[in-house]
Design a protein around this motif. Structure first.
Motif, PDB file in Angstrom:
ATOM      1  N   ARG A  32      -6.687   8.835 -17.387  1.00 30.65           N
ATOM      2  CA  ARG A  32      -6.251   7.941 -16.320  1.00 30.65           C
ATOM      3  C   ARG A  32      -7.238   8.035 -15.166  1.00 30.65           C
ATOM      4  NH1 ARG A  32      -1.162   5.902 -14.103  1.00 30.65           N
ATOM      5  NH2 ARG A  32      -1.881   4.412 -12.546  1.00 30.65           N
ATOM      6  N   ASP A  33      -7.771   6.895 -14.752  1.00 32.69           N
ATOM      7  CA  ASP A  33      -8.681   6.827 -13.619  1.00 32.69           C
ATOM      8  C   ASP A  33      -7.883   6.509 -12.353  1.00 32.69           C
ATOM      9  OD1 ASP A  33     -10.822   7.235 -15.399  1.00 32.69           O
ATOM     10  OD2 ASP A  33     -11.002   5.091 -15.779  1.00 32.69           O
ATOM     11  N   ALA A  34      -8.510   6.564 -11.225  1.00 28.04           N
ATOM     12  CA  ALA A  34      -7.839   6.265  -9.958  1.00 28.04           C
ATOM     13  C   ALA A  34      -7.454   4.787  -9.916  1.00 28.04           C
ATOM     14  CB  ALA A  34      -8.745   6.604  -8.783  1.00 28.04           C
ATOM     15  N   ASP A  35      -6.275   4.519  -9.369  1.00 23.79           N
ATOM     16  CA  ASP A  35      -5.859   3.131  -9.155  1.00 23.79           C
ATOM     17  C   ASP A  35      -6.714   2.528  -8.050  1.00 23.79           C
ATOM     18  OD1 ASP A  35      -3.880   3.651 -10.994  1.00 23.79           O
ATOM     19  OD2 ASP A  35      -2.236   3.609  -9.547  1.00 23.79           O
ATOM     20  N   SER A  36      -6.908   1.213  -8.096  1.00 27.48           N
ATOM     21  CA  SER A  36      -7.651   0.545  -7.030  1.00 27.48           C
ATOM     22  C   SER A  36      -6.925  -0.733  -6.644  1.00 27.48           C
ATOM     23  CB  SER A  36      -9.087   0.234  -7.471  1.00 27.48           C
ATOM     24  OG  SER A  36      -9.080  -0.639  -8.580  1.00 27.48           O
ATOM     25  N   ARG A  37      -6.847  -0.960  -5.346  1.00 28.66           N
ATOM     26  CA  ARG A  37      -6.220  -2.188  -4.839  1.00 28.66           C
ATOM     27  C   ARG A  37      -7.157  -3.361  -5.060  1.00 28.66           C
ATOM     28  NH1 ARG A  37      -2.402  -2.223   0.284  1.00 28.66           N
ATOM     29  NH2 ARG A  37      -0.868  -0.809  -0.556  1.00 28.66           N
ATOM     30  N   GLN A  38      -6.627  -4.432  -5.626  1.00 23.76           N
ATOM     31  CA  GLN A  38      -7.403  -5.642  -5.870  1.00 23.76           C
ATOM     32  C   GLN A  38      -7.110  -6.712  -4.835  1.00 23.76           C
ATOM     33  OE1 GLN A  38      -9.747  -5.631  -8.520  1.00 23.76           O
ATOM     34  NE2 GLN A  38      -9.156  -3.504  -8.223  1.00 23.76           N
ATOM     35  N   PRO A  46      -1.356  -8.826   4.748  1.00 22.36           N
ATOM     36  CA  PRO A  46      -1.425  -8.495   6.172  1.00 22.36           C
ATOM     37  C   PRO A  46      -0.254  -7.576   6.535  1.00 22.36           C
ATOM     38  CG  PRO A  46      -1.593 -10.866   5.831  1.00 22.36           C
ATOM     39  CD  PRO A  46      -1.229 -10.249   4.508  1.00 22.36           C
ATOM     40  N   PRO A  47      -0.441  -6.650   7.470  1.00 19.65           N
ATOM     41  CA  PRO A  47       0.646  -5.744   7.853  1.00 19.65           C
ATOM     42  C   PRO A  47       1.890  -6.511   8.291  1.00 19.65           C
ATOM     43  CG  PRO A  47      -1.409  -5.098   8.892  1.00 19.65           C
ATOM     44  CD  PRO A  47      -1.649  -6.424   8.221  1.00 19.65           C
ATOM     45  N   LYS A  48       3.049  -5.958   7.962  1.00 14.94           N
ATOM     46  CA  LYS A  48       4.357  -6.488   8.369  1.00 14.94           C
ATOM     47  C   LYS A  48       4.594  -7.917   7.881  1.00 14.94           C
ATOM     48  CE  LYS A  48       4.552  -3.493  12.367  1.00 14.94           C
ATOM     49  NZ  LYS A  48       4.746  -3.357  13.792  1.00 14.94           N
ATOM     50  N   THR A  49       4.134  -8.247   6.689  1.00 17.43           N
ATOM     51  CA  THR A  49       4.376  -9.555   6.102  1.00 17.43           C
ATOM     52  C   THR A  49       5.536  -9.419   5.121  1.00 17.43           C
ATOM     53  OG1 THR A  49       2.036 -10.094   6.269  1.00 17.43           O
ATOM     54  CG2 THR A  49       3.360 -11.464   4.814  1.00 17.43           C
ATOM     55  N   ALA A  50       6.657 -10.038   5.451  1.00 19.05           N
ATOM     56  CA  ALA A  50       7.853  -9.913   4.623  1.00 19.05           C
ATOM     57  C   ALA A  50       7.619 -10.490   3.229  1.00 19.05           C
ATOM     58  CB  ALA A  50       9.014 -10.630   5.292  1.00 19.05           C
ATOM     59  N   GLY A  51       8.030  -9.728   2.212  1.00 17.68           N
ATOM     60  CA  GLY A  51       7.975 -10.204   0.846  1.00 17.68           C
ATOM     61  C   GLY A  51       6.595 -10.282   0.214  1.00 17.68           C
ATOM     62  N   CYS A  52       5.576  -9.874   0.924  1.00 18.62           N
ATOM     63  CA  CYS A  52       4.216  -9.978   0.402  1.00 18.62           C
ATOM     64  C   CYS A  52       3.908  -8.780  -0.491  1.00 18.62           C
ATOM     65  CB  CYS A  52       3.225 -10.037   1.562  1.00 18.62           C
ATOM     66  SG  CYS A  52       1.523 -10.261   1.030  1.00 18.62           S
ATOM     67  N   GLY A  53       3.304  -9.046  -1.621  1.00 17.55           N
ATOM     68  CA  GLY A  53       2.924  -7.983  -2.531  1.00 17.55           C
ATOM     69  C   GLY A  53       1.413  -7.887  -2.636  1.00 17.55           C
ATOM     70  N   HIS A  54       0.944  -6.964  -3.416  1.00 19.10           N
ATOM     71  CA  HIS A  54      -0.481  -6.821  -3.645  1.00 19.10           C
ATOM     72  C   HIS A  54      -0.700  -6.456  -5.112  1.00 19.10           C
ATOM     73  CE1 HIS A  54       0.932  -2.792  -2.466  1.00 19.10           C
ATOM     74  NE2 HIS A  54       0.040  -2.349  -3.321  1.00 19.10           N
ATOM     75  N   THR A  55      -1.931  -6.520  -5.548  1.00 22.10           N
ATOM     76  CA  THR A  55      -2.272  -6.201  -6.927  1.00 22.10           C
ATOM     77  C   THR A  55      -3.030  -4.883  -6.976  1.00 22.10           C
ATOM     78  OG1 THR A  55      -2.386  -8.545  -7.481  1.00 22.10           O
ATOM     79  CG2 THR A  55      -3.475  -7.021  -8.997  1.00 22.10           C
ATOM     80  N   VAL A  56      -2.590  -4.011  -7.880  1.00 20.06           N
ATOM     81  CA  VAL A  56      -3.217  -2.716  -8.092  1.00 20.06           C
ATOM     82  C   VAL A  56      -3.773  -2.708  -9.513  1.00 20.06           C
ATOM     83  CG1 VAL A  56      -2.800  -0.232  -8.314  1.00 20.06           C
ATOM     84  CG2 VAL A  56      -1.683  -1.521  -6.493  1.00 20.06           C
ATOM     85  N   ARG A  57      -5.000  -2.250  -9.677  1.00 23.91           N
ATOM     86  CA  ARG A  57      -5.578  -2.102 -11.020  1.00 23.91           C
ATOM     87  C   ARG A  57      -5.417  -0.654 -11.459  1.00 23.91           C
ATOM     88  NH1 ARG A  57     -10.907  -4.802 -11.690  1.00 23.91           N
ATOM     89  NH2 ARG A  57      -9.458  -6.547 -11.824  1.00 23.91           N
TER      90      ARG A  57
END
Length: 174
Positions: A108-114, A118-129
């Motif tokens: 397992r390698d380190a996860d990286s954000r793809q 923006p901070p404090k954005t309701a319901g916003c998600g992000h993608t992690v590899r």
């Protein structure tokens, strides 16, 4: 940039786009070649890049409106990397890795954000590899579950949550 390097980069991008489109539809087989360069463990793009099905598709599976997700197949050479893009959102339902496969075959390698929100954005998600590098020949399976976090009996253990859908990626190294 040398033309050979550019050709490998273009092939990797085409494989990644094809895999993302095909993953939700059913089985997909990807082959990582054994040459050095992009797709190895040196920080370049993975030899095989997949993405978990969209939350709406997982919700459809959970509601019985769509068939379960078929397993995907990935073939890698030792030293090559497989990556899985996982969308992470602050919702009660979401994809969680529950089985990392055989650690003697995949590191397992380190996860990286793809992507980020923006901070404090309701319901916003992000993608992690999430990435793994093949270290030995053999076969193993990576498993994710789309779970209802409100039902977890152990907050840090996704296996203790009600499973709404699941996705397996069978990795063969050799």
């Amino acid at each position: 940039m040398r033309s050979g390097t550019r050709a490998r980069t273009v092939r990797t991008a085409v494989v990644a786009v094809s895999a993302v489109a095909a993953l939700a539809a059913g089985p997909v087989t990807l082959t990582g070649c054994s040459s050095s360069g992009p797709g190895g463990s040196g920080g370049g793009p993975p030899a095989a890049l997949l993405a978990l099905p969209a939350d709406l598709d997982a919700e459809a599976v959970a509601g019985g409106k769509q068939a379960a997700f078929e397993p995907s197949d990935v073939h890698l050479a030792v030293g090559r990397t497989v990556g899985m893009d996982v969308r992470v959102a602050p919702l009660p339902h979401g994809w969680r890795l529950v089985d990392e496969g055989d650690t003697a075959l995949l590191r397992r390698d380190a996860d990286s954000r793809q992507s980020t929100c923006p901070p404090k954005t309701a319901g916003c998600g992000h993608t992690v590899r999430q990435s793994w590098t093949a270290t030995a020949t053999g076969s193993t399976t990576l498993t994710w579950r789309y779970v209802d976090s409100a039902t977890c009996t152990e907050p840090q253990n996704p296996a203790s949550c009600r499973t709404l859908a699941s996705k397996e990626v069978r990795v063969t190294v050799g």
